[in-house]
Structures are given as C-alpha cells and as structure tokens.
Design an enzyme around this catalytic site. Structure first.
Site, PDB file in Angstrom:
ATOM      1  N   GLU A  76     -11.335   7.205 -10.567  1.00  0.00           N
ATOM      2  CA  GLU A  76     -10.601   6.957  -9.309  1.00  0.00           C
ATOM      3  C   GLU A  76      -9.113   7.236  -9.469  1.00  0.00           C
ATOM      4  OE1 GLU A  76     -11.333   2.811  -8.600  1.00  0.00           O
ATOM      5  OE2 GLU A  76     -13.491   3.056  -8.355  1.00  0.00           O
TER       6      GLU A  76
ATOM      7  N   CYS B  89      20.234  -2.720   5.480  1.00  0.00           N
ATOM      8  CA  CYS B  89      21.084  -3.883   5.251  1.00  0.00           C
ATOM      9  C   CYS B  89      20.471  -4.849   4.247  1.00  0.00           C
ATOM     10  CB  CYS B  89      21.343  -4.574   6.575  1.00  0.00           C
ATOM     11  SG  CYS B  89      22.019  -3.411   7.755  1.00  0.00           S
TER      12      CYS B  89
HETATM   13  N1  LLP Z   1      -8.848   2.339  -8.126  1.00  0.00           N
HETATM   14  C1  LLP Z   1      -8.455   1.107  -7.747  1.00  0.00           C
HETATM   15  C2  LLP Z   1      -9.468   0.080  -7.527  1.00  0.00           C
HETATM   16  C3  LLP Z   1      -7.092   0.830  -7.578  1.00  0.00           C
HETATM   17  O1  LLP Z   1      -6.726  -0.395  -7.230  1.00  0.00           O
HETATM   18  C4  LLP Z   1      -6.126   1.847  -7.799  1.00  0.00           C
HETATM   19  C5  LLP Z   1      -4.700   1.575  -7.627  1.00  0.00           C
HETATM   20  C6  LLP Z   1      -6.575   3.127  -8.170  1.00  0.00           C
HETATM   21  C7  LLP Z   1      -7.936   3.328  -8.332  1.00  0.00           C
HETATM   22  C8  LLP Z   1      -5.640   4.284  -8.432  1.00  0.00           C
HETATM   23  O2  LLP Z   1      -4.821   4.009  -9.534  1.00  0.00           O
HETATM   24  P1  LLP Z   1      -3.824   5.136 -10.106  1.00  0.00           P
HETATM   25  O3  LLP Z   1      -4.653   6.243 -10.696  1.00  0.00           O
HETATM   26  O4  LLP Z   1      -2.997   5.619  -8.978  1.00  0.00           O
HETATM   27  O5  LLP Z   1      -3.020   4.420 -11.117  1.00  0.00           O
HETATM   28  N2  LLP Z   1       1.983   0.930  -5.717  1.00  0.00           N
HETATM   29  C9  LLP Z   1       1.982   0.976  -7.161  1.00  0.00           C
HETATM   30  C10 LLP Z   1       0.625   1.337  -7.705  1.00  0.00           C
HETATM   31  C11 LLP Z   1      -0.467   0.412  -7.216  1.00  0.00           C
HETATM   32  C12 LLP Z   1      -1.833   0.811  -7.698  1.00  0.00           C
HETATM   33  C13 LLP Z   1      -2.883   0.064  -6.979  1.00  0.00           C
HETATM   34  N3  LLP Z   1      -4.229   0.419  -7.324  1.00  0.00           N
HETATM   35  C14 LLP Z   1       3.052   1.941  -7.635  1.00  0.00           C
HETATM   36  O6  LLP Z   1       3.774   2.473  -6.799  1.00  0.00           O
HETATM   37  O7  LLP Z   1       3.246   2.119  -8.843  1.00  0.00           O
END
Ligand code: LLP
Length: 425
Positions: free
Chosen positions: A279, A350
C-alpha cells in the site's frame, strides 16, 4: 541536483521534465502544485521491478495524492488502491480504477461506506477491530453479499519514524494486537457474510530502514503458520505502505532490496504462494511534485529574516504539523555568497506556525518564484481553505506539455455551500 530527478535546472531555470516552471507559474499563477508524469512512472517502475515474477498487487495509498489524473495514471499502470473512506472509493471509480483491486483500510468504517464497498466489489476489507468485524458481518449478510476480510494486525514494532506517523506500536489506535489475532480469526470464521482471505499490517510512514518491516514480517509469518495449523488458510499478505523518500539527504530503502528480503523470508517459511499486497503512498508520488510560490515581501529584522510567500500552512501543512523538512529551490537561483542572509519562508496566515521552511540561506528578491520540493505526497491532500484562501491549482507535466488537473478554486466557491439565516422580526 535536486532531491527529485525529474525536477532539474536547465539553462539556469528549474524545469519539471521539459517544462519551465517560470512559464507555468506565469501562466497558472501561484501557489501552484506541479506534478511530473514521468516521475510517477519512475516510482511505479521501481515497485514493478521489485515484484517482477511474483504474485503481487500494488495498491496506491491514495491519501497521499488523490487527484483524479494521478489515480488514472496509476490505474492505467495496473495499480490497485488502498482507500480509507467512501469518498476515496468514489474517486477511484471516477478515475477509472478497478474496485476489484481496492483494499479498504481505516479504523472507523461507517455502514454506508461498507455498503458502497460491498456493492463496488472491493478486493478486501482490512478490518481493524472485533466491533468492526461484527458490523461488517451484519452489513454484508443484510445485503446478501460476502465481504472478503483481512485482519489488520498490530505487530508492536517500532518503525522509528515521527510519532504522529508511527502506527505499529501497541499504544497506537490501529489494528488488532497480534496476540489477540488468532481469537479474532476464529471469531470471524463463525460470523455470517465474511470470507477470510488475508492478513495485513501497516507499521508507519517515512520508514528508512528494513529492520522494522522484517521484524513485522517475522511476526506475521508466525501468525499465518499458526492459523494454518488451525485450518485457516490465507491467500494474501499485505505489508502496508511506509517506504520513505528523500526530502533532503536521507538514505532511502530501495523496493528491490527490501522485497527480495521479504520474498526470501516467505519462501523459507513455505509461504511463497501467498499474494503480496502493498500500500505505498508517499514513495509513489512524494518526489513527483513541487509547490510553486512567489515571494511577496522580504522582511529583515534584528533576530530573523523572513521571506513572506503566497503559499501557506493551508497549502502545505507538513512543516508546521510534523516539523517536516522540505527543500526550497528558487526556480531561477542566484549565487549564494557569504553576505547572503538566511530566511524563514513563511506564509500570510495569522499564526506563528505558518511556516514552510526555516533558516534557509538563499539569495532572494521580491517577486522570485520558489519551488517547495517533495510536495507530491500529503501536500495538496492535506490542504484547506483556512483564512478563506482558495485551494491551489494542480498541473501535470508530461514532457514539455502541461495539463491543468485541478482548477484553482474561485473566491465564490469558498462560500457557495453556505447560507445565512432568514430575516426574522
Ligand atoms: N496504508 C495505510 C493503512 C496507511 O495508513 C498509510 C498511511 C499508507 C498505507 C501509506 O503510507 P505511505 O506509503 O505513504 O507511508 N500525513 C503524513 C503521513 C500519514 C500516513 C498515514 N497513513 C505525512 O505527511 O507525513
């Protein structure tokens, strides 16, 4: 060299592939998100190479970037999608994605979302609690359907990343504790309307080491073998997302290196037949995008120098929320000298938390355009209209061509769904 190979200087001007960012900023205005189609393809290829010859499905963690053009690109490359809401499912469908390649994650699935996903025929529900399992069984039975189920287990490993994006520890809200998983699988077997197909975990995001993945995998393998002993056969194993990207000088994990270790562990355990589901979000899109912003004012004070730009925390929340680093590249850079000051790059909102970068040594003038790098993931998707700022436009570059993939929001759209009370006397 920037952190993003598809964003390079050509004749002194930063380009996305063969498109000049100066021209794009002039044509479409700022703040502006610009994505590179070739960078999406590059990132996809790195997973395709790593999984070649194996039974595997890459489900793009679309919360990282859910623009329809991005989703459509991945759908055409053969991707599935990891969704966490009914809204994301609708986006997949609108972008031409195949619901049969969708896995549905998230701790708070509502009845309508379960119904929509059952109707669409998703590949799997990644169930995160016993209560959710029961609700899903009920919703599926009532609608005369069978829900394919994988349990998201929490393997209690430390992904050694930022605490807000670490999800695989006992104290996190995600998943079912691995020691409770066998009981929940047994329970799932007795409930109507469910078909147990897999197991999954997601231990965190921006992970730069293989060890947490391999530790989690060992625990999952033990669980799968244990279940097999009880006659519960799974057909897939989902290792979630999490592979980190280079924001500045991080050493990142190569999918080929990581997954060759994963496959050899599975083969050794006699589980080489399992389909591997992944994922990834950030690693497919993070370095495929930049945020362009124009310097409005330079403000020099005794303690600090500020470059006040037209992008803000509503456009890119990561710096203030996670203290995250994004490289800042002027799109027509001037030489830096010993007299060059350091600037905090801040927005017009702000709040003192409205900053995009701190202490950057840059030779800046009013009117300069800056590229905030690595803004392809968790950037536009986390944006808001705070301070009544319309959300930015998004552009996809393909070679020398550029396409608007999301119009800039209009001022009128800010309040088009709002109403004032009727006059009373
Ligand atoms: N699968 C699940 C169940 C997840 O919760 C997430 C991300 C992913 C896959 C994808 O993960 P990735 O490959 O992108 O690391 N907003 C934060 C990141 C939050 C990630 C949440 N879950 C940031 O800007 O660093």
């Amino acid at each position: 060299m920037t952190v993003a190979p598809r964003f390079q200087l050509k004749n002194g001007t930063l380009h996305a592939e063969d498109a000049s960012l100066v021209k794009l900023a002039k044509e479409f205005g700022t703040p502006l998100y610009v994505y590179s189609r070739a960078a999406l393809q590059d990132a996809w290829d790195s997973y395709a190479r790593a999984l070649e010859g194996r039974k595997a499905l890459v489900c793009f963690g679309m919360k990282a970037n859910s623009n329809l053009a991005v989703l459509n690109e991945f759908a055409r490359l053969g991707a599935g999608f990891d969704i966490v809401s009914g809204g994301e499912l609708a986006r997949v469908q609108a972008a031409g994605g195949d619901p049969k390649k969708v896995v549905f994650s998230g701790v708070g699935k509502q009845v309508w979302e379960m119904q929509a996903a059952l109707e669409a025929g998703v590949k799997c529900f990644n169930v995160e609690s016993e209560a959710e399992l029961e609700r899903l069984s009920q919703v599926a039975s009532t609608s005369g359907r069978v829900a394919p189920v994988s349990l998201r287990v929490n393997p209690d490993v430390d992904a050694r990343t930022h605490p807000y994006i670490s999800t695989g520890l006992k104290e996190n809200k995600f998943g079912i504790a691995i020691e409770d998983a066998p009981d929940v699988y047994r329970r799932a077997q007795t409930l109507p309307g469910l078909n147990i197909v897999g197991v999954d975990c997601h231990i965190g995001s921006q992970i730069t080491e293989a060890a947490p993945y391999l530790d989690a995998l060992d625990k999952l393998i033990a669980l799968i073998l244990n279940l097999r002993g009880e006659g519960i056969e799974l057909s897939h194993l989902d290792l979630g997302g999490g592979i980190g990207i280079r924001y500045t000088n991080e050493q990142v994990l190569e999918p080929t290196t990581l997954f060759s270790q994963v496959f050899s562990k599975l083969d050794q355990a006699g589980l080489g037949h399992l389909e591997l589901v992944l994922e990834p979000g950030r690693s497919l899109v993070g370095n495929a995008g930049v945020l362009l912003t124009e310097v409005q004012y330079l403000k020099h004070s005794e303690a600090k120098n500020f470059a006040i730009v037209d992008a803000a925390m509503n456009d890119l929340l990561r710096p203030t929320l996670y203290d995250a680093w994004h490289d800042v590249e002027p799109i027509k850079p001037r030489p830096v000298t010993s007299a060059t000051p350091t600037y905090d790059i801040v927005g017009p909102i702000c709040e003192s938390g409205d900053w995009l970068a701190r202490d950057r040594r840059l030779e800046l003038h009013q009117g300069d355009i800056l590229a905030i790098m690595s803004a392809g993931a968790y950037a536009f998707t986390m944006s808001s209209q705070y301070n009544s700022r319309p959300r930015a436009a998004e552009i996809m570059v393909d070679g020398a061509r550029s396409h608007v993939v999301r119009q800039r929001e209009s001022i009128a759209s800010l309040f088009e769904n709002e109403y004032i009370l009727p006059v009373t006397d």
